[in-house]
Motif scaffolding. Sequence first.
Motif, PDB file in Angstrom:
ATOM      1  N   LYS A   3     -56.065  19.601 -37.097  1.00  9.62           N
ATOM      2  CA  LYS A   3     -55.038  19.908 -36.037  1.00  9.62           C
ATOM      3  C   LYS A   3     -53.499  19.654 -36.478  1.00  9.62           C
ATOM      4  O   LYS A   3     -53.607  18.451 -37.061  1.00  9.62           O
ATOM      5  CB  LYS A   3     -55.345  19.428 -34.489  1.00  9.62           C
ATOM      6  N   LEU A   4     -52.672  20.326 -36.450  1.00 11.43           N
ATOM      7  CA  LEU A   4     -51.400  20.020 -36.605  1.00 11.43           C
ATOM      8  C   LEU A   4     -50.817  20.426 -35.093  1.00 11.43           C
ATOM      9  O   LEU A   4     -50.578  21.391 -34.737  1.00 11.43           O
ATOM     10  CB  LEU A   4     -50.684  20.802 -37.651  1.00 11.43           C
ATOM     11  N   ILE A 139     -47.128  16.672 -45.393  1.00 13.57           N
ATOM     12  CA  ILE A 139     -47.790  17.058 -44.122  1.00 13.57           C
ATOM     13  C   ILE A 139     -49.104  17.877 -44.084  1.00 13.57           C
ATOM     14  O   ILE A 139     -50.199  17.634 -44.066  1.00 13.57           O
ATOM     15  CB  ILE A 139     -47.053  17.494 -43.024  1.00 13.57           C
ATOM     16  N   MET A 140     -48.911  18.906 -45.207  1.00 15.93           N
ATOM     17  CA  MET A 140     -49.936  19.898 -45.307  1.00 15.93           C
ATOM     18  C   MET A 140     -51.130  19.184 -46.228  1.00 15.93           C
ATOM     19  O   MET A 140     -52.293  19.645 -46.341  1.00 15.93           O
ATOM     20  CB  MET A 140     -49.315  21.123 -46.088  1.00 15.93           C
ATOM     21  N   ASP A 142     -52.052  16.200 -45.993  1.00 16.55           N
ATOM     22  CA  ASP A 142     -53.084  15.623 -44.773  1.00 16.55           C
ATOM     23  C   ASP A 142     -53.941  16.816 -44.208  1.00 16.55           C
ATOM     24  O   ASP A 142     -55.085  16.454 -43.927  1.00 16.55           O
ATOM     25  CB  ASP A 142     -51.973  14.796 -43.825  1.00 16.55           C
ATOM     26  N   ILE A 143     -53.552  17.790 -44.154  1.00 16.28           N
ATOM     27  CA  ILE A 143     -53.945  18.753 -43.209  1.00 16.28           C
ATOM     28  C   ILE A 143     -55.170  19.158 -44.335  1.00 16.28           C
ATOM     29  O   ILE A 143     -56.503  19.345 -44.110  1.00 16.28           O
ATOM     30  CB  ILE A 143     -53.346  20.005 -42.933  1.00 16.28           C
ATOM     31  N   ASP A 148     -56.119  15.248 -38.631  1.00 11.42           N
ATOM     32  CA  ASP A 148     -55.312  15.620 -37.606  1.00 11.42           C
ATOM     33  C   ASP A 148     -53.955  14.929 -37.567  1.00 11.42           C
ATOM     34  O   ASP A 148     -53.884  13.691 -37.612  1.00 11.42           O
ATOM     35  CB  ASP A 148     -55.885  15.339 -36.072  1.00 11.42           C
ATOM     36  N   VAL A 149     -53.133  15.650 -37.335  1.00 10.88           N
ATOM     37  CA  VAL A 149     -51.593  15.257 -37.744  1.00 10.88           C
ATOM     38  C   VAL A 149     -50.544  15.578 -36.700  1.00 10.88           C
ATOM     39  O   VAL A 149     -50.599  16.572 -36.067  1.00 10.88           O
ATOM     40  CB  VAL A 149     -50.995  15.959 -38.921  1.00 10.88           C
ATOM     41  N   GLU A 192     -54.288  26.808 -44.739  1.00 13.07           N
ATOM     42  CA  GLU A 192     -53.260  26.729 -44.025  1.00 13.07           C
ATOM     43  C   GLU A 192     -53.067  28.028 -43.074  1.00 13.07           C
ATOM     44  O   GLU A 192     -51.997  28.201 -42.497  1.00 13.07           O
ATOM     45  CB  GLU A 192     -51.860  26.581 -44.770  1.00 13.07           C
TER      46      GLU A 192
END
Length: 204
Positions: A3-4, A139-140, A142-143, A148-149, A192
């Motif tokens: 989850k973002l 950020i991506m 980590d995804i 979960d970010v 993504e």
Amino acid sequence: MPKLVLVRHGQSIWNLQNRFTGWIDVPLTEKGKEEAYKAGELLKDIRFDVAYTSMLTRAQETLRIILETVGLLIPVIKDEALNERHYGALQGLNKDRAREKWGKEIVHLWRRSYDIPPPEGESLKDTAERTIPFLERAIMGDIKDGRDVLVVAHGNSLRSIVMYLEKLGPDEIIKVEIPTGTPIVYELDENENIISKEIRHLEE
């Protein structure tokens, strides 16, 4: 699926005073702190692995309150790539006074066009050109690793991220509004792509 979650900071003092804020570091109002607390209440079901925020106090304080409310102690990465759009000569001015000085139409153009900046400031396009590379790089990453970010930032830096995630064009993103303290929860696949999107509204 990871989850973002995107959250715009709670109401700041200059939001309340109807002033252009940009990179000026102003604190939250009491209402802004309450919005942050309510956002945390709405996110208690997600066990975030990492959080990102800007270099500005109003976003950092919102994030602190959310994490405290959720009960998580996780790594927090701060970067000015997530700062609000820089409003240049408009920063600190009351929006009504700015309209008196430059005219209603030109101020509206600066605020709502995609690629026309105010004097000495950034357009939304300029903001995206620093936000999106950081999103892709950090950020991506980590995804893609299944984390979960949580991202707590600003109206325009978050609009840049929404534009990227939802594959919106310039004419579409300028119509998007991101309310303070309202979590936007995306579930993403490994490429993504958005599996689901949920806007969690604060209850009055």
